[in-house]
Design an enzyme around this catalytic site. Structure first.
Site, short mmCIF file in Angstrom:
data_model
loop_
_atom_site.label_atom_id
_atom_site.label_comp_id
_atom_site.label_asym_id
_atom_site.label_seq_id
_atom_site.Cartn_x
_atom_site.Cartn_y
_atom_site.Cartn_z
N CYS A 54 -20.96 10.61 4.46
CA CYS A 54 -21.89 10.04 5.27
C CYS A 54 -22.82 10.71 6.52
O CYS A 54 -22.58 12.37 6.29
CB CYS A 54 -20.52 9.22 6.71
SG CYS A 54 -20.87 7.77 7.71
N CYS A 102 -24.85 6.05 11.08
CA CYS A 102 -24.17 6.17 9.04
C CYS A 102 -25.45 6.29 9.12
O CYS A 102 -25.40 7.05 7.51
CB CYS A 102 -23.64 5.25 8.90
SG CYS A 102 -22.03 4.91 9.97
N LYS A 118 -15.52 -2.41 4.09
CA LYS A 118 -15.72 -1.41 5.26
C LYS A 118 -16.24 -2.54 6.65
O LYS A 118 -17.38 -2.80 7.13
CB LYS A 118 -16.43 -0.71 4.55
CG LYS A 118 -15.94 0.27 6.61
CD LYS A 118 -16.54 2.06 6.35
CE LYS A 118 -16.60 2.75 8.16
NZ LYS A 118 -17.35 3.77 8.05
N ARG A 132 -13.22 7.97 16.13
CA ARG A 132 -14.51 8.89 16.37
C ARG A 132 -14.62 10.12 17.69
O ARG A 132 -15.59 10.67 17.58
CB ARG A 132 -15.80 7.47 17.45
CG ARG A 132 -15.72 6.69 16.65
CD ARG A 132 -16.50 5.75 16.91
NE ARG A 132 -16.78 4.90 15.72
CZ ARG A 132 -17.28 3.47 15.92
NH1 ARG A 132 -17.28 2.98 16.77
NH2 ARG A 132 -17.42 3.14 14.47
N ARG A 156 -21.96 -1.01 14.88
CA ARG A 156 -22.32 -0.32 13.57
C ARG A 156 -22.46 -1.58 12.88
O ARG A 156 -22.08 -1.69 11.53
CB ARG A 156 -21.11 0.61 12.68
CG ARG A 156 -20.99 2.12 13.80
CD ARG A 156 -20.93 3.09 12.17
NE ARG A 156 -19.98 3.83 12.85
CZ ARG A 156 -20.28 5.08 13.66
NH1 ARG A 156 -22.01 4.99 13.13
NH2 ARG A 156 -19.71 6.30 14.36
N LYS A 215 -10.84 -1.07 4.14
CA LYS A 215 -11.01 -0.35 5.31
C LYS A 215 -11.50 -1.34 6.32
O LYS A 215 -12.13 -1.83 6.58
CB LYS A 215 -11.95 0.92 5.11
CG LYS A 215 -11.16 1.66 6.23
CD LYS A 215 -12.90 3.07 6.31
CE LYS A 215 -12.54 3.22 7.51
NZ LYS A 215 -13.95 4.50 7.76
N TYR A 248 -2.82 8.65 8.39
CA TYR A 248 -2.54 9.83 9.35
C TYR A 248 -0.89 10.59 9.18
O TYR A 248 -0.26 11.36 9.22
CB TYR A 248 -2.76 9.35 10.96
CG TYR A 248 -4.71 9.25 9.97
CD1 TYR A 248 -5.76 10.80 10.21
CD2 TYR A 248 -5.53 8.43 10.59
CE1 TYR A 248 -6.84 10.51 9.53
CE2 TYR A 248 -6.22 8.26 10.09
CZ TYR A 248 -7.42 9.27 9.57
OH TYR A 248 -8.86 9.20 10.11
C1 PBG Z 1 -17.51 7.27 9.07
C2 PBG Z 1 -16.31 7.26 9.15
C3 PBG Z 1 -15.67 6.40 9.74
C4 PBG Z 1 -14.32 6.42 9.21
C5 PBG Z 1 -14.28 7.21 8.69
N1 PBG Z 1 -15.35 7.21 7.65
C6 PBG Z 1 -15.84 6.04 10.71
C7 PBG Z 1 -16.60 4.91 11.45
O1 PBG Z 1 -17.37 3.91 10.15
O2 PBG Z 1 -17.49 3.97 12.35
C8 PBG Z 1 -12.91 5.52 10.32
C9 PBG Z 1 -11.81 6.04 9.79
C10 PBG Z 1 -11.03 5.89 11.02
O3 PBG Z 1 -10.62 5.03 11.86
O4 PBG Z 1 -9.67 6.80 10.36
N2 PBG Z 1 -18.41 6.77 9.08
#
Ligand code: PBG
Length: 324
Positions: free
Chosen positions: A120, A130, A195, A205, A217, A248, A313
């Protein structure tokens, strides 16, 4: 047959009986550990909004990966925070970039551990989106070659799986094509297929330094109101060559996990995201929840909904609890 002939409690009487009839199991081998590595760090820098999570210098990230492997976790997912950002995110495809160095370090130190990389631009761009901008818009097609460049550099460094998380249309096909042309026919693609534009990414973030400088986004990530659309996104990514697909976030989207499970026989991954983690950590720190029991319940629920693998995590804690 009903009560008093049938008594559901008969099979709940003892731990052995409950174990015998348990329909779902979770083990370290189901978990994937996300790791953040930042360029130019001397020591780990804790992420305030995610207690227990830190940004690591490359050597410390390698040590974390080794710890994961020793606990039976089969894979890590790498995120990089570069020293310098620009409009294009060019630090993301440098041969000596922080993720590329970490891949080589992990492969040199724990070669059997599977290395997955997040592909990304948001951690690498000054604007935090992104993809690349044309005016105030995130330009889809102009972003694809940059993502492909990043994925190629990860493959060249030895990544087993690249995982595009940008949600541009056509990126799985663009990555597959670029990888195959360069001879990386065995590098797999895990598509962040469904996603959603979620507020549960809030703590990430801070962890990844990727807050958008303006806007949000929603023009590329999915609307939480939509479920059928997730099935279309998954079908598109499979058609473009995805080897595994992801839903996700996980917890507010277990219905999506279940529906995607019914739609594909590919390995299905769910991402138990940063906000889901931090809520539990905060409540546990306040003494309001039993952390271990809640985490085990959450991971079990994600598996029960149909996920094969969980990015979380909590992976090191959980694998530690379950050791021996
Ligand atoms: C990058 C990305 C994000 C996450 C994983 N890859 C952030 C987003 O899309 O804003 C989120 C992971 C998390 O919150 O644990 N695009």
């Amino acid at each position: 047959m009903s009560y008093p002939i049938t008594r559901g409690r008969r099979l709940r009487r003892t731990p052995a009986l409950r174990q015998m009839v348990a329909e779902t199991t979770v083990a370290p081998s189901d978990l994937i550990l996300p790791l953040f590595m930042a360029d130019g760090l001397e020591a780990p820098r804790p992420v305030t909004s995610m207690p227990g999570v830190a940004q690591y210098p490359v050597d410390a990230a390698v040590a974390e990966a080794r710890r994961a492997a020793s606990l039976g976790i089969p894979a890590v997912l790498l995120f990089g925070i570069p020293a310098h950002k620009d409009e294009q995110g060019s630090a993301s495809w440098q041969n000596d970039g922080v993720v590329q160095r970490a891949i080589r370090g992990i492969k040199g130190s724990v070669p059997d551990l599977c290395v997955i990389t997040d592909v990304c631009l948001c951690e690498y761009t000054t604007h935090g989106h992104c993809g690349v901008l044309q005016g105030q818009e995130v330009a889809n097609d102009a972003t694809l070659p940059l993502l492909a460049r990043q994925a190629l550099s990860h493959a060249a460094a030895g990544a087993d799986i690249v995982a595009p998380s940008d949600m541009m249309d056509g990126r799985v096909g663009a990555l597959r094509h670029a990888l195959d042309e360069a001879g990386y026919t065995d590098t797999a693609i895990l598509a962040y297929a469904a996603k959603y534009a979620s507020a549960f990414y809030g703590p990430f973030r801070e962890a990844a330094g990727s807050t958008p400088a303006f806007g949000d986004r929603r023009s590329y990530q999915m609307d939480p109101r939509n479920a059928r659309e997730a099935l279309r996104e998954v079908a598109l990514d499979i058609g473009e060559g995805a080897d595994m697909v992801m839903v996700k976030p996980a917890l507010a989207y277990l219905d999506i996990v279940q529906r995607v499970r019914q739609h594909t026989d590919l390995p299905l991954v769910a991402y138990n995201v940063s906000g889901e983690y931090s809520m539990i950590k905060a409540a546990a720190a306040a003494g309001w929840l039993d952390e271990r029991r809640v985490v085990e319940e959450v991971l079990t629920a994600i598996k029960r909904a149909g996920a094969d693998l969980i990015i979380t995590y909590h992976a090191l804690d959980a694998a530690g609890w379950w050791a021996r």
